[in-house]
Design a protein around this motif. Structure first.
Motif, PDB file in Angstrom:
ATOM      1  N   PHE A   1     -12.010 -11.171  14.488  1.00  0.00           N
ATOM      2  CA  PHE A   1     -12.042  -9.725  14.267  1.00  0.00           C
ATOM      3  C   PHE A   1     -12.072  -9.425  12.781  1.00  0.00           C
ATOM      4  O   PHE A   1     -11.797 -10.287  11.948  1.00  0.00           O
ATOM      5  N   SER A   2     -12.408  -8.185  12.472  1.00  0.00           N
ATOM      6  CA  SER A   2     -12.349  -7.691  11.105  1.00  0.00           C
ATOM      7  C   SER A   2     -11.074  -6.875  10.962  1.00  0.00           C
ATOM      8  O   SER A   2     -10.861  -5.925  11.722  1.00  0.00           O
ATOM      9  N   PRO A   3     -10.233  -7.191   9.997  1.00  0.00           N
ATOM     10  CA  PRO A   3      -8.981  -6.444   9.850  1.00  0.00           C
ATOM     11  C   PRO A   3      -9.186  -5.028   9.321  1.00  0.00           C
ATOM     12  O   PRO A   3      -8.255  -4.234   9.297  1.00  0.00           O
ATOM     13  N   TYR A   4     -10.422  -4.697   8.943  1.00  0.00           N
ATOM     14  CA  TYR A   4     -10.700  -3.399   8.348  1.00  0.00           C
ATOM     15  C   TYR A   4     -11.231  -2.358   9.323  1.00  0.00           C
ATOM     16  O   TYR A   4     -11.487  -1.236   8.928  1.00  0.00           O
ATOM     17  N   THR A   5     -11.436  -2.721  10.582  1.00  0.00           N
ATOM     18  CA  THR A   5     -11.977  -1.766  11.543  1.00  0.00           C
ATOM     19  C   THR A   5     -10.952  -1.445  12.624  1.00  0.00           C
ATOM     20  O   THR A   5     -10.084  -2.252  12.943  1.00  0.00           O
ATOM     21  N   GLY A   6     -11.081  -0.266  13.187  1.00  0.00           N
ATOM     22  CA  GLY A   6     -10.200   0.146  14.275  1.00  0.00           C
ATOM     23  C   GLY A   6     -10.544  -0.509  15.595  1.00  0.00           C
ATOM     24  O   GLY A   6      -9.755  -0.497  16.529  1.00  0.00           O
ATOM     25  N   GLN A   7     -11.746  -1.084  15.703  1.00  0.00           N
ATOM     26  CA  GLN A   7     -12.168  -1.737  16.943  1.00  0.00           C
ATOM     27  C   GLN A   7     -11.397  -3.027  17.212  1.00  0.00           C
ATOM     28  O   GLN A   7     -11.441  -3.554  18.304  1.00  0.00           O
ATOM     29  N   ALA A   8     -10.701  -3.520  16.215  1.00  0.00           N
ATOM     30  CA  ALA A   8     -10.027  -4.809  16.345  1.00  0.00           C
ATOM     31  C   ALA A   8      -8.604  -4.695  16.873  1.00  0.00           C
ATOM     32  O   ALA A   8      -7.914  -5.695  17.004  1.00  0.00           O
ATOM     33  N   ARG A   9      -8.163  -3.501  17.213  1.00  0.00           N
ATOM     34  CA  ARG A   9      -6.775  -3.319  17.653  1.00  0.00           C
ATOM     35  C   ARG A   9      -6.423  -4.196  18.851  1.00  0.00           C
ATOM     36  O   ARG A   9      -5.398  -4.876  18.857  1.00  0.00           O
ATOM     37  N   SER A  10      -7.267  -4.192  19.875  1.00  0.00           N
ATOM     38  CA  SER A  10      -6.950  -4.967  21.078  1.00  0.00           C
ATOM     39  C   SER A  10      -7.006  -6.469  20.807  1.00  0.00           C
ATOM     40  O   SER A  10      -6.209  -7.227  21.362  1.00  0.00           O
ATOM     41  N   ALA A  11      -7.914  -6.915  19.940  1.00  0.00           N
ATOM     42  CA  ALA A  11      -7.985  -8.338  19.597  1.00  0.00           C
ATOM     43  C   ALA A  11      -6.732  -8.765  18.836  1.00  0.00           C
ATOM     44  O   ALA A  11      -6.185  -9.849  19.081  1.00  0.00           O
ATOM     45  N   ARG A  12      -6.244  -7.911  17.934  1.00  0.00           N
ATOM     46  CA  ARG A  12      -5.024  -8.226  17.194  1.00  0.00           C
ATOM     47  C   ARG A  12      -3.813  -8.266  18.128  1.00  0.00           C
ATOM     48  O   ARG A  12      -2.946  -9.138  18.015  1.00  0.00           O
ATOM     49  N   GLU A  13      -3.763  -7.341  19.069  1.00  0.00           N
ATOM     50  CA  GLU A  13      -2.659  -7.320  20.043  1.00  0.00           C
ATOM     51  C   GLU A  13      -2.699  -8.568  20.923  1.00  0.00           C
ATOM     52  O   GLU A  13      -1.670  -9.182  21.211  1.00  0.00           O
TER      53      GLU A  13
END
Length: 130
Positions: free
Chosen positions: A13-25
């Motif tokens: 994921f890219s830590p700079y986008t909001g699309q990565a929230r579920s991947a980070r979780e």
């Protein structure tokens, strides 16, 4: 989260986008102590990128790979997909251990319909003949 039947997980994921929230979780959940205790052999890798859609790549014990694009999914949807596939692998392993691994299991219901196999979830539209 149980990591049973899973040998490797890659979360990108890219830590700079909001699309990565579920991947980070998802990464936080599979890196937790209870998850790691469920399968200490499972390796969890992270790949941070500036560009590109977030995804999760999972390798199961039977070497089958699955890639889930997480951009439009919430954490619950991701967990359901992963758990569903892991449970299917577990069931297949139990069937194989019971001696059913090499046999094709058919339903008598499908045989009555004259079908060899059924496509679940497929809907066909047949236009009305005039």
């Amino acid at each position: 989260m149980q990591l049973k039947q899973i040998s490797r997980i890659l979360v990108q994921f890219s830590p700079y986008t909001g699309q990565a929230r579920s991947a980070r979780e998802f990464l936080a959940r599979v890196s937790s102590r209870p998850a790691q205790a469920s399968n200490p052999e499972c390796t969890v890798q992270t790949n941070l990128r500036v560009k590109g859609d977030p995804f999760i790549e999972i390798e199961f014990d039977n070497k089958q790979m699955t890639r889930i694009n997480t951009a439009g999914l919430n954490i619950q949807q991701i967990l359901e997909q992963v758990q569903s596939q892991a449970e299917e692998m577990d069931t297949m392993q139990k069937l194989k251990a019971a001696g059913f691994g090499s046999q094709k299991l058919d339903s008598s219901w499908h045989q009555k319909l004259g079908k060899d196999s059924v496509a679940v979830g497929k809907v066909e539209h047949v236009p009305r003949q005039a």
